[in-house]
Design a protein around this motif. Structure first.
Motif, PDB file in Angstrom:
ATOM      1  N   PRO A   5      -0.444   6.946  -7.502  1.00 19.11           N
ATOM      2  CA  PRO A   5      -0.923   7.065  -6.121  1.00 19.11           C
ATOM      3  C   PRO A   5      -2.168   6.220  -5.838  1.00 19.11           C
ATOM      4  O   PRO A   5      -2.310   5.660  -4.749  1.00 19.11           O
ATOM      5  CB  PRO A   5      -1.232   8.560  -5.979  1.00 19.11           C
ATOM      6  N   GLN A   6      -3.086   6.141  -6.860  1.00 17.49           N
ATOM      7  CA  GLN A   6      -4.304   5.354  -6.659  1.00 17.49           C
ATOM      8  C   GLN A   6      -3.982   3.879  -6.444  1.00 17.49           C
ATOM      9  O   GLN A   6      -4.637   3.193  -5.650  1.00 17.49           O
ATOM     10  CB  GLN A   6      -5.250   5.510  -7.866  1.00 17.49           C
ATOM     11  N   VAL A   7      -2.965   3.414  -7.150  1.00 16.82           N
ATOM     12  CA  VAL A   7      -2.558   2.012  -6.987  1.00 16.82           C
ATOM     13  C   VAL A   7      -1.875   1.831  -5.631  1.00 16.82           C
ATOM     14  O   VAL A   7      -2.111   0.838  -4.929  1.00 16.82           O
ATOM     15  CB  VAL A   7      -1.615   1.593  -8.133  1.00 16.82           C
ATOM     16  N   GLN A   8      -1.035   2.796  -5.269  1.00 16.81           N
ATOM     17  CA  GLN A   8      -0.364   2.711  -3.974  1.00 16.81           C
ATOM     18  C   GLN A   8      -1.389   2.650  -2.832  1.00 16.81           C
ATOM     19  O   GLN A   8      -1.211   1.906  -1.865  1.00 16.81           O
ATOM     20  CB  GLN A   8       0.551   3.916  -3.764  1.00 16.81           C
ATOM     21  N   SER A   9      -2.444   3.448  -2.969  1.00 18.10           N
ATOM     22  CA  SER A   9      -3.434   3.502  -1.894  1.00 18.10           C
ATOM     23  C   SER A   9      -4.124   2.154  -1.676  1.00 18.10           C
ATOM     24  O   SER A   9      -4.542   1.815  -0.559  1.00 18.10           O
ATOM     25  CB  SER A   9      -4.488   4.583  -2.176  1.00 18.10           C
ATOM     26  N   LYS A  10      -4.208   1.340  -2.738  1.00 18.90           N
ATOM     27  CA  LYS A  10      -4.833   0.019  -2.602  1.00 18.90           C
ATOM     28  C   LYS A  10      -3.970  -0.934  -1.777  1.00 18.90           C
ATOM     29  O   LYS A  10      -4.450  -1.977  -1.327  1.00 18.90           O
ATOM     30  CB  LYS A  10      -5.091  -0.569  -3.987  1.00 18.90           C
ATOM     31  N   LEU A  11      -2.696  -0.563  -1.581  1.00 21.18           N
ATOM     32  CA  LEU A  11      -1.851  -1.377  -0.711  1.00 21.18           C
ATOM     33  C   LEU A  11      -2.395  -1.418   0.716  1.00 21.18           C
ATOM     34  O   LEU A  11      -2.182  -2.384   1.445  1.00 21.18           O
ATOM     35  CB  LEU A  11      -0.421  -0.833  -0.690  1.00 21.18           C
ATOM     36  N   LEU A  12      -3.094  -0.352   1.102  1.00 22.13           N
ATOM     37  CA  LEU A  12      -3.686  -0.335   2.432  1.00 22.13           C
ATOM     38  C   LEU A  12      -4.759  -1.407   2.567  1.00 22.13           C
ATOM     39  O   LEU A  12      -4.917  -2.031   3.627  1.00 22.13           O
ATOM     40  CB  LEU A  12      -4.270   1.045   2.745  1.00 22.13           C
ATOM     41  N   ASP A  13      -5.514  -1.627   1.471  1.00 17.35           N
ATOM     42  CA  ASP A  13      -6.521  -2.705   1.486  1.00 17.35           C
ATOM     43  C   ASP A  13      -5.842  -4.065   1.623  1.00 17.35           C
ATOM     44  O   ASP A  13      -6.288  -4.925   2.390  1.00 17.35           O
ATOM     45  CB  ASP A  13      -7.362  -2.666   0.209  1.00 17.35           C
ATOM     46  N   LEU A  14      -4.749  -4.224   0.863  1.00 15.01           N
ATOM     47  CA  LEU A  14      -4.012  -5.489   0.935  1.00 15.01           C
ATOM     48  C   LEU A  14      -3.421  -5.683   2.326  1.00 15.01           C
ATOM     49  O   LEU A  14      -3.484  -6.793   2.887  1.00 15.01           O
ATOM     50  CB  LEU A  14      -2.902  -5.493  -0.118  1.00 15.01           C
ATOM     51  N   ALA A  15      -2.858  -4.616   2.877  1.00 17.85           N
ATOM     52  CA  ALA A  15      -2.284  -4.702   4.217  1.00 17.85           C
ATOM     53  C   ALA A  15      -3.360  -5.023   5.252  1.00 17.85           C
ATOM     54  O   ALA A  15      -3.114  -5.750   6.218  1.00 17.85           O
ATOM     55  CB  ALA A  15      -1.576  -3.392   4.573  1.00 17.85           C
ATOM     56  N   GLY A  16      -4.565  -4.482   5.033  1.00 17.01           N
ATOM     57  CA  GLY A  16      -5.677  -4.776   5.940  1.00 17.01           C
ATOM     58  C   GLY A  16      -6.059  -6.241   5.904  1.00 17.01           C
ATOM     59  O   GLY A  16      -6.312  -6.862   6.949  1.00 17.01           O
ATOM     60  N   VAL A  17      -6.096  -6.802   4.702  1.00 18.55           N
ATOM     61  CA  VAL A  17      -6.403  -8.233   4.573  1.00 18.55           C
ATOM     62  C   VAL A  17      -5.315  -9.074   5.233  1.00 18.55           C
ATOM     63  O   VAL A  17      -5.593 -10.043   5.949  1.00 18.55           O
ATOM     64  CB  VAL A  17      -6.566  -8.621   3.089  1.00 18.55           C
ATOM     65  N   ASP A  18      -4.053  -8.702   5.010  1.00 23.92           N
ATOM     66  CA  ASP A  18      -2.949  -9.448   5.616  1.00 23.92           C
ATOM     67  C   ASP A  18      -2.985  -9.338   7.137  1.00 23.92           C
ATOM     68  O   ASP A  18      -2.666 -10.307   7.847  1.00 23.92           O
ATOM     69  CB  ASP A  18      -1.612  -8.932   5.081  1.00 23.92           C
ATOM     70  N   ALA A  19      -3.362  -8.156   7.630  1.00 27.34           N
ATOM     71  CA  ALA A  19      -3.473  -7.996   9.083  1.00 27.34           C
ATOM     72  C   ALA A  19      -4.557  -8.908   9.643  1.00 27.34           C
ATOM     73  O   ALA A  19      -4.401  -9.512  10.718  1.00 27.34           O
ATOM     74  CB  ALA A  19      -3.766  -6.533   9.427  1.00 27.34           C
TER      75      ALA A  19
END
Length: 245
Positions: A5-19
């Motif tokens: 889950p901790q790794v999955q949550s970092k996807l939000l950071d990646l998605a934020g950068v992509d946004a």
């Protein structure tokens, strides 16, 4: 697919950068400073065309003035010649009458030519004023264009810097994910623009659609490390305390 889950949550950071990268790309295409430069460049072309048109008019009027001045000079020379003959006393009565008649015609012709010349010179003066005004407007546009181009270049430089910063952040983040997870994320992002989003209050953060009860129940029943996907758009759903599960 199972990912902590901790790794999955970092996807939000990646998605934020992509946004943010997407926003930067959009700003490039709709940059107000670039639009202003394009507007001024178009206006400069219009002003140049107007100035050239007035220059053509001036050239035509100058040609007409030279032609009329030549005709006036020719009439004056003919008149001077006739007056000299009249004053010489060497002409007969018949030639005298003809000379007097011709002199009268020459005087009338000279008056008409001088009136026409004056009218053309007045038109030339008005056209010169138009030319000076067009030149002043063109000079102002050139100055405005220089300033606008500088502002555009500054804005583009800011976007370049922001983009490079996002690329560096993205590279550092992407290296933290398993290859199969990042592959799913990238495929989803290329198809729908958003690879992962927060599941918040039972609503997908990517497509903004609220998931039905059955889908929510299925996600709730799955283990925390199971990678959930939105049944509507396919985005990876990151579960947190805000998900309302």
């Amino acid at each position: 697919m199972n990912v902590e889950p901790q790794v999955q949550s970092k996807l939000l950071d990646l998605a934020g950068v992509d946004a943010e990268l997407s926003r930067i790309a959009h700003r490039r295409t709709a940059l107000p400073e670039r639009q202003e430069v394009e507007r001024l460049e178009a206006e400069r072309v219009t002003r140049k065309d107007a100035a050239v048109a007035v220059e053509i008019v001036l050239d035509d009027l100058d040609r007409d003035i030279r032609k009329l001045e030549g005709e006036v000079d020719a009439v004056r020379q003919r008149e001077d010649r006739d007056r000299t003959l009249l004053q010489s006393g060497t002409v007969g009565s018949k030639q005298l009458t003809e000379l007097e008649h011709e002199l009268g015609s020459l005087v009338r012709r000279q008056g008409l030519l001088e009136d026409e010349l004056l009218e053309v010179m007045e038109r030339r003066e008005a056209s010169q004023s138009d030319h000076d005004h067009a030149g002043a407007q063109l000079s102002q546009i050139e100055e405005d264009l220089i300033d606008a181009a500088r502002r555009r270049d500054d804005a583009v430089a800011d976007l370049d810097a922001a983009e490079q910063r996002c690329i560096r952040d993205r590279t550092a983040l992407a290296d933290q994910f398993p290859a199969d997870l990042i592959a799913v994320y990238e495929k989803q992002r290329s198809q729908n623009g958003v690879g992962a989003a927060l599941l918040q209050a039972r609503r997908c953060g990517a497509c903004r659609i609220e998931l039905d009860r059955g889908e929510i129940a299925r996600i709730t029943a799955s283990a925390p490390d199971v990678v959930a996907r939105c049944s509507e758009c396919g985005a990876i759903l990151v579960r947190t305390k805000e998900s309302g599960l």
